[in-house]
Write an enzyme that holds these catalytic residues in place. Structure first.
Site, PDB file in Angstrom:
ATOM      1  N   CYS A 191     -24.366  50.126  -8.958  1.00  0.00           N
ATOM      2  CA  CYS A 191     -22.672  50.143  -9.226  1.00  0.00           C
ATOM      3  C   CYS A 191     -22.117  48.835  -8.804  1.00  0.00           C
ATOM      4  CB  CYS A 191     -22.328  51.277  -8.452  1.00  0.00           C
ATOM      5  SG  CYS A 191     -22.784  53.004  -9.275  1.00  0.00           S
ATOM      6  N   CYS A 245     -21.167  55.468 -16.863  1.00  0.00           N
ATOM      7  CA  CYS A 245     -22.133  54.951 -17.509  1.00  0.00           C
ATOM      8  C   CYS A 245     -23.296  56.292 -18.145  1.00  0.00           C
ATOM      9  CB  CYS A 245     -23.268  54.215 -16.591  1.00  0.00           C
ATOM     10  SG  CYS A 245     -22.399  52.637 -16.087  1.00  0.00           S
ATOM     11  N   CYS A 251     -25.761  58.173 -16.295  1.00  0.00           N
ATOM     12  CA  CYS A 251     -25.146  58.561 -14.910  1.00  0.00           C
ATOM     13  C   CYS A 251     -24.107  59.826 -14.930  1.00  0.00           C
ATOM     14  CB  CYS A 251     -24.666  57.620 -13.772  1.00  0.00           C
ATOM     15  SG  CYS A 251     -25.894  56.333 -13.558  1.00  0.00           S
ATOM     16  N   CYS A 269     -18.456  55.020  -6.598  1.00  0.00           N
ATOM     17  CA  CYS A 269     -19.314  53.913  -6.989  1.00  0.00           C
ATOM     18  C   CYS A 269     -19.144  52.617  -6.036  1.00  0.00           C
ATOM     19  CB  CYS A 269     -19.078  53.657  -8.369  1.00  0.00           C
ATOM     20  SG  CYS A 269     -17.374  53.054  -8.962  1.00  0.00           S
TER      21      CYS A 269
END
Length: 246
Positions: free
Chosen positions: A131, A214, A217, A242
């Site tokens: 991240c 993302c 994730c 993150c």
């Protein structure tokens, strides 16, 4: 300092200033908070967007105040195709540019060479490293031309966000002012605004993805889970940020 007064020049704020602003902004309509930010900072204010429903609402409110508002996004290199489609739809609907920031190619190559493409599944530390490279470092570059930025964060989203205020001092990014105009909005408020205004929709938001990051994730949430349960679902709830906001 009067919270809704226009200042001639962008300025840095003290912790006391921000506490006063947070108190004055509590309960104000999102449009008023945004207008204050745009009047105060002009082109030195940036609106962040991951093209989630709240971020699209935020863009809509901001464009109504200033059609030339600066909007930016972080392209991590691991986004859903549906996110790229949402970006195109937003560009077309609002007729705006989206300032786009990508991670360092060298840093990504070094990470993937050393740990493989999916090291983030192995530990919280590895996930935060990914991240940092793909999101936090590009954010810092994006904000290098800003004195304030705006997010679509809401208290209702998760346990990590229940203490959000409508304005904060962002010490992670050099003491910039961070505005959270939608802090009190519910998911129903967001849906209602999108429907009433006929705004573009991120396709995944209709497939059980209230929070979109993302592709590897993010998953759809299950009945009864909070809105960010689908982010890094293999981790504990109190780890689920993150580094952009905590």
């Amino acid at each position: 300092m009067t919270a809704l007064a226009k200042t001639a020049e962008p300025t840095r704020f003290s912790f006391k200033d921000v506490a006063e602003l947070a108190t004055r902004f509590d309960g104000l309509p999102a449009r008023e908070v945004l207008k204050w930010g745009l009047d105060t900072f002009g082109r030195r204010l940036l609106v962040a967007s991951s093209f989630s429903p709240e971020d699209i609402v935020l863009i809509d409110l901001a464009v109504q105040i200033d059609p030339a508002v600066r909007v930016f996004t972080l392209d991590t290199g691991r986004l859903h195709q549906e996110t790229h489609e949402a970006i195109a739809a937003v560009r077309s609907h609002f007729g705006i540019d989206i300032e786009t920031f990508l991670p360092s190619q060298t840093a990504v190559e070094q990470l993937v060479s050393a740990k493989g493409p999916n090291s983030f599944f192995e530990s919280v530390e590895n996930r935060k490293e990914c991240c940092t490279i793909r999101k936090v470092a590009p954010l810092r570059r994006a904000l290098s031309s800003a004195d304030a930025w705006v997010t679509g964060m809401r208290r209702e989203q998760s346990v990590t966000r229940t203490g959000l205020r409508p304005v904060e001092l962002d010490m992670l990014n050099g003491g910039l002012l961070k505005l959270n105009p939608l802090v009190d909005w519910s998911a129903a408020d967001i849906r209602g605004h999108i429907e009433a205004r006929g705004l573009p929709r991120h396709a995944l938001s209709d497939r059980g993805f209230p929070s979109i990051g993302c592709a590897p994730c993010t998953r759809a949430v299950k009945p009864g889970e909070d809105e960010r349960a689908g982010r890094w679902w293999w981790e504990k709830p109190d780890d689920k940020e993150c580094g952009l906001h905590k």
